[in-house]
Scaffold this motif. Structure first.
Motif, mmCIF file in Angstrom:
data_model
loop_
_atom_site.group_PDB
_atom_site.id
_atom_site.type_symbol
_atom_site.label_atom_id
_atom_site.label_comp_id
_atom_site.label_asym_id
_atom_site.label_seq_id
_atom_site.Cartn_x
_atom_site.Cartn_y
_atom_site.Cartn_z
ATOM 1 N N PHE A 16 0.355 -11.234 -1.402
ATOM 2 C CA PHE A 16 1.335 -10.619 -2.397
ATOM 3 C C PHE A 16 2.681 -10.673 -1.935
ATOM 4 O O PHE A 16 3.335 -9.552 -2.503
ATOM 5 C CB PHE A 16 0.792 -9.374 -3.170
ATOM 6 N N LEU A 17 3.072 -11.151 -0.969
ATOM 7 C CA LEU A 17 4.549 -11.238 -0.312
ATOM 8 C C LEU A 17 5.572 -12.040 -1.381
ATOM 9 O O LEU A 17 6.793 -11.636 -1.177
ATOM 10 C CB LEU A 17 4.714 -11.932 0.680
ATOM 11 N N ASP A 18 5.098 -12.821 -2.310
ATOM 12 C CA ASP A 18 5.839 -13.330 -3.357
ATOM 13 C C ASP A 18 5.184 -13.839 -4.721
ATOM 14 O O ASP A 18 4.224 -13.603 -4.711
ATOM 15 C CB ASP A 18 6.446 -14.747 -2.533
ATOM 16 N N LEU A 19 6.088 -14.377 -5.454
ATOM 17 C CA LEU A 19 5.585 -14.758 -6.753
ATOM 18 C C LEU A 19 5.392 -15.833 -6.977
ATOM 19 O O LEU A 19 6.240 -16.889 -6.578
ATOM 20 C CB LEU A 19 6.440 -14.182 -7.974
ATOM 21 N N GLY A 35 -8.943 -13.957 -2.346
ATOM 22 C CA GLY A 35 -8.743 -13.248 -0.965
ATOM 23 C C GLY A 35 -8.580 -14.287 0.090
ATOM 24 O O GLY A 35 -8.928 -15.181 0.112
ATOM 25 N N GLU A 36 -8.373 -13.591 1.249
ATOM 26 C CA GLU A 36 -8.090 -14.073 2.626
ATOM 27 C C GLU A 36 -7.202 -15.527 2.485
ATOM 28 O O GLU A 36 -7.727 -16.395 3.241
ATOM 29 C CB GLU A 36 -9.423 -14.201 3.103
ATOM 30 N N ALA A 37 -6.226 -15.416 1.862
ATOM 31 C CA ALA A 37 -5.538 -16.958 1.787
ATOM 32 C C ALA A 37 -3.992 -16.626 1.566
ATOM 33 O O ALA A 37 -3.281 -17.588 1.049
ATOM 34 C CB ALA A 37 -6.096 -17.634 0.688
ATOM 35 N N GLU A 57 -8.395 -7.225 -2.372
ATOM 36 C CA GLU A 57 -7.815 -8.535 -1.738
ATOM 37 C C GLU A 57 -7.291 -8.253 -0.116
ATOM 38 O O GLU A 57 -7.563 -8.823 0.730
ATOM 39 C CB GLU A 57 -7.015 -9.394 -2.295
ATOM 40 N N ASP A 58 -6.566 -6.977 -0.110
ATOM 41 C CA ASP A 58 -6.094 -6.643 1.201
ATOM 42 C C ASP A 58 -7.160 -5.902 1.914
ATOM 43 O O ASP A 58 -7.451 -6.473 3.140
ATOM 44 C CB ASP A 58 -4.974 -5.704 1.212
ATOM 45 N N CYS A 59 -8.232 -5.466 1.408
ATOM 46 C CA CYS A 59 -9.566 -5.081 1.957
ATOM 47 C C CYS A 59 -10.193 -6.507 2.685
ATOM 48 O O CYS A 59 -10.754 -6.274 3.977
ATOM 49 C CB CYS A 59 -10.418 -4.595 1.108
ATOM 50 N N HIS A 60 -10.204 -7.577 2.044
ATOM 51 C CA HIS A 60 -10.985 -8.626 2.487
ATOM 52 C C HIS A 60 -10.421 -9.006 3.909
ATOM 53 O O HIS A 60 -10.889 -9.710 4.979
ATOM 54 C CB HIS A 60 -10.841 -9.898 1.713
ATOM 55 N N ASP A 61 -8.942 -8.801 4.039
ATOM 56 C CA ASP A 61 -8.594 -9.394 5.400
ATOM 57 C C ASP A 61 -8.556 -8.351 6.668
ATOM 58 O O ASP A 61 -8.059 -8.214 7.786
ATOM 59 C CB ASP A 61 -6.844 -9.318 5.312
ATOM 60 N N GLN A 62 -9.242 -7.136 6.267
ATOM 61 C CA GLN A 62 -9.503 -6.054 7.414
ATOM 62 C C GLN A 62 -10.890 -6.424 8.164
ATOM 63 O O GLN A 62 -11.122 -5.890 9.299
ATOM 64 C CB GLN A 62 -9.698 -4.747 6.751
#
Length: 344
Positions: free
Chosen positions: A73-76, A133-135, A158-163
């Motif tokens: 979610f760093l960009d659109l 997620g994770e992409a 989705e941030d949780c998946h990266d943990q």
């Protein structure tokens, strides 16, 4: 639960009803319904700049419960409205989860295209999701256009998946346990009454819905076992499953005729271990930071996939046999780690 505002609301409601005629009571009840609808349908950020500001506050909260930074979610991405999916399976096979190799996940941009690719008479499940997620998933227009509640859910889940790097059948359920409770805690810190109410209701409703989906799947599982054992013919299987799906659609708020074997197996990926993982969260004092740290420890000490395959003599990692076995091995790791944590 926000006992202060919720409790006051109940007291005020009872106070007015004791003094009101029936007509006023009905108006008040209707007003409560409208409030609930407004709370659960709060508009999303709409503009990316507003969405980015919300994400910034979510990330501050995530850091405090132990999440590592992610590149989600760093960009659109204005070019990608959402991400389509198309799953196909035989009506005579109930998949274990969305990982079951019996499901064919096909490339299709529309439902018509998805159905055209499916064999005649197969169960077809087509839909669109706002994020994956994770992409390094971007913010999509469909995220901004949805509800605020859904927006917050997507970012945290989705941030949780990266943990973690856990079996997906465990990680999906775990990330929902963490996300539902994180949404409530996040909203309690800075949001107004409607936001807090919406997050709390969403978390409660989705937890209940998850348990209901699990119960319906298990009912179908018993039905399919009877068919595999030769107890009932295919015609009876399909007739009975139609009745189960009809009840499930009403209970789970699916459109009539939309629920099938792919859809319920997809739901089961999030539902199968959810009650157990909620119990773990309870045992850890409903402490989000402690829960994240605990499952990071589980992730570090879990058995290797290769070791599970070798121990059980399983050749194919994509097989349902391995998916089940690996989930159970990690669940056993969780039980042992929890027993040690409680003793300490």
């Amino acid at each position: 639960m926000d006992t202060d505002s919720g409790g006051k609301g109940q007291v005020i409601g009872k106070f007015l009803l004791r003094r009101a005629p029936l007509a006023f009571a009905l108006v008040l009840m209707a007003g409560c319904t409208l409030l609930q609808d407004a709370a659960t349908r709060l508009p999303g950020p709409r503009l990316y700049e507003k969405g980015a500001a919300v994400i910034g506050t979510i990330r501050d909260f995530e850091r405090r419960i132990g999440f590592r930074e992610t590149d989600n979610f760093l960009d659109l991405d204005n070019e990608t409205e959402s991400f389509p999916f198309c799953g196909v399976v035989s009506r005579l096979h109930l998949p274990y989860s969305y990982e079951d190799p019996a499901i064919q996940w096909l490339e299709a941009a529309t439902e018509a295209e998805c159905r055209a690719l499916a064999p005649e008479g197969a169960d077809v499940y087509f839909g669109q999701t706002e994020a994956v997620g994770e992409a390094g998933t971007p913010v999509t227009p469909s995220m901004l256009a949805g509800t605020l509640v859904r927006f917050v859910y997507l970012v945290i889940h989705e941030d949780c998946h990266d943990q973690f790097d856990l079996p997906l059948g465990i990680e999906e359920a775990l990330c929902n346990v963490i996300t539902y409770n994180a949404m409530v805690a996040f909203a309690a810190e800075k949001s107004g009454f409607l936001e807090r109410t919406a997050m709390r209701r969403y978390a409660q409703r989705e937890s209940e819905r998850t348990r209901a989906a699990k119960a319906f799947y298990e009912e179908l599982e018993r039905l399919y076992a009877r068919h595999r054992g030769g107890e009932i013919p295919a015609e009876a299987l399909l007739a009975e499953r139609a009745r189960i799906f009809a009840r499930a659609e009403r209970a789970l708020a699916w459109e009539k005729g939309a629920l099938n074997n792919v859809a319920i197996a997809n739901d089961m990926t999030y539902s199968r271990h959810f009650p157990f993982l909620e119990e773990v969260f309870e045992a850890l004092g409903r402490d989000l930071a402690r829960t994240v740290a605990f499952f990071r420890h589980v992730d570090a000490v879990k058995p290797a996939r290769a070791a599970v395959k070798k121990k059980l003599g399983i050749q194919e990692e994509r097989s349902v046999e391995f998916i089940r076995a690996y989930e159970e091995a990690v669940l056993d790791t969780i039980r042992k780690a929890l027993a040690q944590s409680v003793r300490r």
